[in-house]
Motif scaffolding. Structure first.
Motif, PDB file in Angstrom:
ATOM      1  N   ALA A 258       0.837  -1.191   0.000  1.00  0.00           N
ATOM      2  CA  ALA A 258       0.000   0.000   0.000  1.00  0.00           C
ATOM      3  C   ALA A 258       0.868   1.234   0.000  1.00  0.00           C
ATOM      4  N   SER A 259       2.038   1.132  -0.608  1.00  0.00           N
ATOM      5  CA  SER A 259       2.943   2.281  -0.570  1.00  0.00           C
ATOM      6  C   SER A 259       2.962   3.021  -1.902  1.00  0.00           C
ATOM      7  N   PHE A 260       2.673   2.306  -2.975  1.00  0.00           N
ATOM      8  CA  PHE A 260       2.557   2.980  -4.266  1.00  0.00           C
ATOM      9  C   PHE A 260       1.262   2.525  -4.917  1.00  0.00           C
TER      10      PHE A 260
ATOM     11  N   TRP B  32       2.195   8.325  -3.830  1.00  0.00           N
ATOM     12  CA  TRP B  32       3.434   7.835  -3.200  1.00  0.00           C
ATOM     13  C   TRP B  32       3.323   7.970  -1.690  1.00  0.00           C
TER      14      TRP B  32
ATOM     15  N   PHE C  26       8.042  -6.801  -0.261  1.00  0.00           N
ATOM     16  CA  PHE C  26       6.619  -6.697   0.095  1.00  0.00           C
ATOM     17  C   PHE C  26       6.069  -8.051   0.494  1.00  0.00           C
TER      18      PHE C  26
ATOM     19  N   ALA D 282      -1.117  -5.681   4.143  1.00  0.00           N
ATOM     20  CA  ALA D 282      -0.392  -5.031   3.056  1.00  0.00           C
ATOM     21  C   ALA D 282       0.664  -4.090   3.616  1.00  0.00           C
ATOM     22  N   ALA D 283       1.824  -4.089   2.986  1.00  0.00           N
ATOM     23  CA  ALA D 283       2.948  -3.306   3.494  1.00  0.00           C
ATOM     24  C   ALA D 283       2.769  -1.834   3.171  1.00  0.00           C
ATOM     25  N   SER D 284       3.041  -0.987   4.125  1.00  0.00           N
ATOM     26  CA  SER D 284       3.018   0.452   3.874  1.00  0.00           C
ATOM     27  C   SER D 284       4.456   0.938   3.743  1.00  0.00           C
ATOM     28  N   ALA D 285       4.580   2.217   3.401  1.00  0.00           N
ATOM     29  CA  ALA D 285       5.928   2.762   3.251  1.00  0.00           C
ATOM     30  C   ALA D 285       6.683   2.730   4.576  1.00  0.00           C
ATOM     31  N   ASP D 286       5.946   2.833   5.677  1.00  0.00           N
ATOM     32  CA  ASP D 286       6.582   2.779   7.005  1.00  0.00           C
ATOM     33  C   ASP D 286       7.318   1.454   7.213  1.00  0.00           C
TER      34      ASP D 286
ATOM     35  N   PHE E  22       8.160  -0.579   4.475  1.00  0.00           N
ATOM     36  CA  PHE E  22       8.970  -0.890   3.301  1.00  0.00           C
ATOM     37  C   PHE E  22      10.376  -0.294   3.375  1.00  0.00           C
TER      38      PHE E  22
ATOM     39  N   GLU F 172       5.727   3.159 -11.294  1.00  0.00           N
ATOM     40  CA  GLU F 172       5.978   2.344 -10.118  1.00  0.00           C
ATOM     41  C   GLU F 172       7.485   2.110  -9.957  1.00  0.00           C
TER      42      GLU F 172
ATOM     43  N   TYR G  26       9.051   4.881  -8.251  1.00  0.00           N
ATOM     44  CA  TYR G  26       8.820   4.914  -6.805  1.00  0.00           C
ATOM     45  C   TYR G  26       9.839   4.046  -6.074  1.00  0.00           C
ATOM     46  N   TYR G  27      10.057   2.848  -6.589  1.00  0.00           N
ATOM     47  CA  TYR G  27      11.003   1.954  -5.918  1.00  0.00           C
ATOM     48  C   TYR G  27      12.425   2.487  -6.033  1.00  0.00           C
TER      49      TYR G  27
END
Lengths: 218, 508
Positions: free
Chosen positions: A48-50, A67, B303, B313-317, B319, B355, B358-359
């Motif tokens: 759920a990050s992008f 983002w 992920f 589901a993984a969040s940016a926190d 990741f 995408e 972003y990575y």
């Protein structure tokens, strides 16, 4: 970034960053918006990050790329890498947490300093389902948002309140910005081909490059 | 001795040139003499050169075909039947084709009939040195071929190819330019080309994107050696610094970074290993887009690891810390060079919104974090951090004073400890088993002795009877009863034995 472009049937691509302290519900907000799910065990996305969302606003196609950013304090310094070239920023705070509102203020200051007025800001007070524990007053938050030229929204990812409106409004404002940019470009006729680099470039004179200009220098 | 001597004996005929010219041959020359070897070698080289030229010729032909196709369209844009002139065009093309092979290697000074100012300019530029041909290696040829194949069905394919090739070749002259200027050139080229394609294809941005991908692939495969980690920058120095930094941070644990991954789950540790492999693999790719897909694959594995560990589901926190952990574990080769290369030469639209972008941004963040990492960012005290950095202490084996404090030991270490305990336990059990086995053995020996004794005594007691079967009954009865009682006294503990045979008295 080259979000705009000629032609009426042009698809707009916008990059929106989600900023805010950890645990204010950034991820829930965006999952609710893109997947319409909350704390669901059946969330289909791996992450759920992008997330992306396709919209159609007034006959124009819009691709929204959202983002998510790491909210922990230790990653605060990495912000500029995330938000460069963004068209919009959603600044989330938790209405039950005064600190998280302070963080939003810091972000706003930083964004305005780094990106000026090119970026559309949305300040979002999340978790209004916990209104009885509210620690940030509605009045204060809205007055602050107005003072920095941002829109303020109250949302609840749990109850699915205010989220659609928030993103729709943000998109409309970003489109206005992009169209204004296009007009500017049309008048100036000098196409800044170097805009791809965003904040990395300090001050590069955008010379009017004729078609295939760089090939002729061989 | 004899056989050994025979082993090293070489017949006179074996020393001669295998061609039979009468001179002595040499093993290093495949048994040929110097003269024959030179001839043979020349032939092979010639063949190689011919092969190369054949390939070049073929590529050139394909290019010409594409050109013919394109040219016809540009010549008669209003003509409703583009194919009617095709054959004519082609024959014309053939007649005008002079020296095709040299043309392939050296950008010809022959001006194409095309009216494009840009490519015209570069085409008429002074003839380049042979360095251009030198780096058209196998990879580049492959890329060229694929690029031509891709462009063939496009009506402007010929023009695109011409421009890309001209631009790629013009880069050779810009070698003494700074890396930033070079990247500016490439980016300008991308921008111009994509703008033109956009007007041509009227908003079909997917199509333009796919063409741009191929353009990038073709150009960067050819330019890779020139522009990756160029000498004009300090990329290499930065690479080494980052590598050293990551090596110095080997002691950083999952707990310090707050990584939400439980490596004890087999699937998770599997994903972690895959992620590490992918991020290392990035260095082996040439095209920026391929490098980006390595990062994307790495991220997907991360992920997966997070999702299996956290069941959400993984969040940016989650990741970013995990990515930092993966980078620390992997220590990918030439990390800074790769990042710089991608930033400079990747198609901008991919880097900014997609995408992959972003990575990639997250990877940049991870590297920036690692560079600036200090005690605070790991929730450690400055003293602890300095101790760990200098190698005087390790979080796995805390200094003596901190024995009582619960130190964050790594999962691997605790796993090792667990296994050691298990091994010790197994050893003890093994010993116990051995002891019991020895006891059993002794018991067995005792038992056989006992049985032997018994059999012996039984035999002894019965022997007089067998020897004198017809003895006087009275005396026999007496002795046997005495013997049987003696036997019984031996066997007091064993009541299972059948009762001793009783002598029978035959009266008569």
């Amino acid at each position: 970034m080259a979000a705009g472009g000629a032609g009426s049937n042009k698809t707009y691509s916008f990059k929106v960053v989600l900023l805010g302290e950890g645990c204010v519900g950034k991820t829930s907000l965006v999952l609710r918006y893109c997947e319409n799910k909350f704390n669901d065990k059946h969330i289909t996305t791996l992450q759920a990050s992008f997330l992306t969302k396709k919209l159609n606003i007034a006959g124009k196609r819009v691709n929204l790329a959202i983002w998510d950013t790491a909210g922990q304090e230790r990653f605060h310094a990495l912000g500029p890498i995330y938000y460069r070239d963004s068209n919009g920023a959603v600044l989330v705070y938790d209405i039950t947490d005064e600190d998280s509102f302070q963080k939003v203020k810091n972000w706003v200051k930083e964004l305005r300093k780094m990106l000026g007025n090119e970026i559309c800001l949305c300040i979002v007070g999340n978790k209004i389902d916990l209104d009885k524990d509210r620690h940030v007053s509605v009045d204060e938050a809205e007055r602050y948002a107005e003072s920095v030229g941002a829109k303020h929204y109250h949302t609840s990812a749990k109850l699915n309140k205010g989220i659609e409106e928030l993103f729709l409004d943000l998109c409309k404002r970003m489109m206005e910005n992009a169209q204004a940019d296009e007009r500017l470009k049309g008048n100036g006729s000098s196409q800044s081909a170097s805009s791809w680099r965003g904040v990395q470039i300090v001050d590069d004179d955008p010379q009017a490059t004729p078609a295939g200009g760089c090939c002729s220098s061989g | 001795m004899m056989s050994q001597r025979r082993g090293i004996h070489v017949d006179q005929s074996e020393l001669l040139c295998t061609k039979g010219c009468g001179f002595y041959g040499n093993n290093a020359w495949q048994g040929l003499c110097s003269k024959c070897w030179r001839e043979e070698n020349q032939k092979e080289k010639q063949k190689q050169i011919q092969d190369d030229w054949a390939l070049a010729e073929r590529l050139q032909k394909e290019e010409e075909e594409a050109y013919a196709n394109r040219h016809q369209k540009s010549q008669a844009p209003t003509n409703a039947t583009p194919f009617s002139k095709f054959e004519e065009r082609k024959s014309k093309e053939k007649s005008s084709k002079v020296n095709t092979v040299t043309k392939f290697f050296i950008p010809s000074s022959k001006t194409p009939q095309k009216k494009d100012a840009a490519s015209l300019d570069s085409q008429s530029s002074p003839s380049p040195s042979s360095s251009v041909s030198r780096h058209s290696s196998v990879d580049s040829d492959q890329a060229t071929k694929e690029f031509i194949d891709f462009l063939r069905p496009l009506k402007s394919g010929r023009e695109i190819f011409k421009q890309c090739r001209a631009f790629t070749e013009s880069m050779v002259y810009k070698r003494d330019m700074g890396a930033d200027e070079l990247s500016e050139c490439v980016q300008d080229f991308y921008q111009n080309l994509s703008d033109r394609l956009h007007t041509q294809f009227k908003g079909s941005s997917d199509h333009v994107e796919s063409i741009m991908d191929e353009v990038e692939k073709y150009m960067m495969t050819r330019l890779y050696k020139e522009v990756f980690c160029p000498e004009s920058t300090d990329d290499e120095k930065k690479d080494l610094a980052t590598q050293k930094r990551i090596r110095a941070l080997h002691w950083v644990t999952i707990e310090m970074l707050c990584v939400p991954v439980d490596e004890e789950i087999p699937e998770v540790s599997d994903s972690v290993v895959k992620a590490i492999t992918d991020v290392i693999e990035m260095d082996s790719k040439r095209v920026p887009k391929d490098k980006l897909s390595c990062i994307t694959r790495c991220s997907k594995h991360i992920f997966n690891a997070i999702k299996v560990s956290k069941k959400e589901a993984a969040s940016a926190d989650d990741f970013l810390p995990t990515l930092i952990y993966i980078v620390l574990k992997a220590n990918p080769p030439r990390l800074q060079s790769n990042i710089q290369y991608i930033t400079r030469y990747c198609n901008p639209s991919r880097l900014m919104t997609g995408e992959d972008g972003y990575y990639f941004t997250n990877l940049c963040c991870a590297v920036a974090f690692i560079e600036k990492l200090d005690a605070q960012s790991l929730n450690l005290s400055t003293e602890e951090f300095d101790l760990y950095m200098s190698g005087q202490a390790s979080p796995h084996w805390p200094p003596a004073t901190g024995a009582s404090s619960i130190s964050p030991s790594s999962t691997t270490l605790s796993q090792v400890h667990k296994r050691l305990d298990l091994l010790t336990g197994l050893g003890q059990r093994q010993e116990r088993v051995m002891e019991k086995a020895r006891q059993l053995e002794n018991d067995l020996i005792d038992w056989t002795d006992e049985v032997e004794q018994k059999v012996q005594s039984v035999l002894e007691s019965f022997s007089p009877e067998s020897q004198t079967p017809a003895a006087a009954t009275a005396t026999v009865g007496e002795t046997t009863s005495a013997a049987s009682s003696a036997i019984d006294s031996d066997n007091v503990e064993n009541e299972l034995l059948p009762p001793p045979l009783q002598p029978q008295v035959f009266a008569g």
